[in-house]
Write an enzyme that holds these catalytic residues in place. Structure first.
Site, PDB file in Angstrom:
ATOM      1  N   LYS A 172       0.875  -1.165   0.000  1.00  0.00           N
ATOM      2  CA  LYS A 172       0.000   0.000   0.000  1.00  0.00           C
ATOM      3  C   LYS A 172       0.912   1.214   0.000  1.00  0.00           C
ATOM      4  CE  LYS A 172      -3.100   2.737   2.762  1.00  0.00           C
ATOM      5  NZ  LYS A 172      -3.915   2.921   3.964  1.00  0.00           N
ATOM      6  N   GLY A 196      -8.257   9.592   8.771  1.00  0.00           N
ATOM      7  CA  GLY A 196      -8.647   9.774  10.169  1.00  0.00           C
ATOM      8  C   GLY A 196      -9.676  10.868  10.401  1.00  0.00           C
ATOM      9  N   ALA A 207      -9.471   5.694   3.228  1.00  0.00           N
ATOM     10  CA  ALA A 207      -9.302   6.847   4.114  1.00  0.00           C
ATOM     11  C   ALA A 207     -10.502   7.782   4.149  1.00  0.00           C
ATOM     12  CB  ALA A 207      -8.071   7.658   3.767  1.00  0.00           C
ATOM     13  N   GLY A 208     -10.765   8.266   5.359  1.00  0.00           N
ATOM     14  CA  GLY A 208     -11.767   9.303   5.558  1.00  0.00           C
ATOM     15  C   GLY A 208     -13.172   8.794   5.822  1.00  0.00           C
ATOM     16  N   ASN A 223      -9.841   2.157   8.970  1.00  0.00           N
ATOM     17  CA  ASN A 223      -9.215   1.756  10.223  1.00  0.00           C
ATOM     18  C   ASN A 223      -9.835   2.486  11.408  1.00  0.00           C
ATOM     19  OD1 ASN A 223      -5.742   1.097  11.123  1.00  0.00           O
ATOM     20  ND2 ASN A 223      -7.462   1.311  12.487  1.00  0.00           N
ATOM     21  N   THR A 224      -9.666   3.820  11.407  1.00  0.00           N
ATOM     22  CA  THR A 224     -10.024   4.603  12.593  1.00  0.00           C
ATOM     23  C   THR A 224     -11.495   4.449  12.985  1.00  0.00           C
ATOM     24  OG1 THR A 224      -8.369   6.209  11.856  1.00  0.00           O
ATOM     25  CG2 THR A 224      -9.845   6.907  13.612  1.00  0.00           C
TER      26      THR A 224
END
Lengths: 252, 66
Positions: free
Chosen positions: A91, A152, A179-180, A201-202
Site C-alpha cells: 500500500k 482519520g 481513508a476518511g 481503520n479509525t
C-alpha cells in the site's frame, strides 16, 4: 480482483489504534475481511505479540508505507516490507503534508513506477484526480485507492462528484476508497457508486465498541455492493405514484 | 569500537557485521527488516554487511497500521 487475488470480502481493515490486541482480533473476525493492513516500525515492547497475532489471524497482509514523505523512503520501506511479510503487495503512501496527510501525487507516481518495475503489486493511496490515476496505471498499477477524505477525519466522501467521475473514467480498474470513511452509511454510499472495496481503520478502532462497528461496516459494504449490482433507480424531481391508479375507488 | 545510530539511538558496539549486531541486540533476524543509511539491506547480506562509524541503521518489524 486485486491483482491475482479474488477476495470474498470487499472490506479491507486496518490494524492500528484498537484498545487491545484481543479487541483487534475480534474486530477483524467481525469484519469478515480477507485483507488487513499493517506497517513497519522500530521494534517496540509489543512486537512479538503482534507477530503472533498476525500468524493466528492468517489473513492476506497489505503492508503500508505510512509516514513516508519521499520517494526514497517509500521505496526503501517497500523493500523492507516485501522481505518481512513475504509479499509483493504494497500500500503505497507518499504523504505530501503532515496536516492533511494528502498524497504527494508527483512522488507517488515516481515511487509507483520504480516499485512496479521491480515486480511489486502496488496499491497506491491517491486522490480522485483522473490524470494522476492515469499516470499510476501507466506506471504499472492495476488498481487505485482514492481517498474519501483526509486520513482519520471521518468526513466520508468529501467529493462524491469527483469519485463518481473517477468510477466512470476507470472502467474495469478496481477502485478502493481508502481513508476518511467515518460511518457505515458512507461506506455503503461508495459501494453503491460502484467502488470495488473500502479500506478503513479509525472508524472501527476508535468506536466505543469496535467489534460491533466492524460488523456494522461489513453489513453496509455488503449492502452497497448488492445495491450497485442490483441497479439503483434513477432519481427524479417529481413524485411518481407506486400504487397503481387503475381500480381506484371513486367516493364522491 | 564502532559508534552508530540504531533506530535513532546512538550506540557503541564491537560487532563488525550487521548479523553480529542483531545478535548482540537480541533482535531475531527472521522477524526484522533492515536498512543502512536509507538503503534496504536484504537478510541474505547480514553476515557480510560491515558496520562503520556514523552509520544510521533502521531495524524494523511488523506493527499495527492502517
Amino acid at each position: 480482483m486485486f491483482y491475482d487475488f479474488t477476495p470474498q470480502s470487499l472490506f479491507l481493515i486496518g490494524t492500528a489504534g484498537y484498545p487491545s490486541p484481543d479487541v483487534l482480533q475480534q474486530a477483524i473476525t467481525a469484519a469478515e475481511s480477507d485483507i488487513i493492513t499493517v506497517s513497519l516500525r522500530r521494534e517496540g515492547s509489543e512486537g512479538a505479540a503482534f507477530r503472533d497475532l498476525l500468524t493466528q489471524l492468517n489473513k492476506r497482509v497489505l503492508p503500508n508505507t505510512a509516514g513516508c514523505h519521499t520517494v526514497k523512503e517509500a521505496v526503501t520501506t517497500a523493500h523492507m516490507a516485501r522481505e518481512l511479510f513475504n509479499t509483493r503487495w504494497i500500500k503505497l503512501e507518499v504523504i505530501g503534508h503532515a496536516d492533511t496527510l494528502q498524497p504527494d501525487p508527483f512522488a507517488l507516481v515516481e515511487a509507483a513506477r520504480i516499485l512496479c518495475a521491480e515486480g511489486f503489486q502496488v496499491f497506491p493511496y491517491t486522490t480522485e484526480d483522473l490524470i494522476v490515476g492515469d499516470k499510476l496505471i501507466e506506471a504499472g498499477c492495476e488498481l487505485l485507492m482514492p481517498w474519501g477524505a483526509p486520513i482519520g477525519s471521518g468526513q466520508g466522501l468529501r467529493n462524491p462528484h469527483g469519485l463518481r467521475a473517477m468510477r466512470a473514467w476507470f472502467k474495469g480498474i478496481p477502485l478502493i476508497v481508502d481513508a476518511g470513511i467515518g460511518a457505515p452509511s458512507q461506506a455503503a454510499q461508495a459501494m453503491e457508486m460502484g467502488f470495488d472495496g473500502i479500506l478503513l481503520n479509525t472508524a472501527v478502532a476508535k468506536a466505543r465498541d469496535p467489534v460491533r462497528m466492524a460488523a456494522a461496516f461489513a453489513a453496509a459494504i455488503r449492502a452497497g455492493e448488492q445495491a450497485y449490482a442490483a441497479g439503483l433507480m434513477e432519481q427524479r424531481d417529481m413524485a411518481a405514484a407506486s400504487t397503481p391508479i387503475f381500480g381506484l375507488a371513486e367516493f364522491s | 569500537m564502532i559508534t552508530l545510530i540504531l533506530n535513532g539511538r546512538t550506540i557503541t558496539t564491537r560487532s563488525s557485521t550487521l548479523a553480529a549486531l542483531l545478535h548482540e541486540q537480541q533482535l531475531d533476524p527472521a522477524c526484522v527488516a533492515s536498512a543502512i543509511d536509507g538503503e534496504f539491506v536484504p537478510r541474505t547480506h547480514y553476515e557480510t554487511q560491515p558496520l562503520g562509524d556514523g552509520m544510521r541503521l533502521e531495524v524494523l518489524s511488523p506493527m499495527q497500521g492502517g
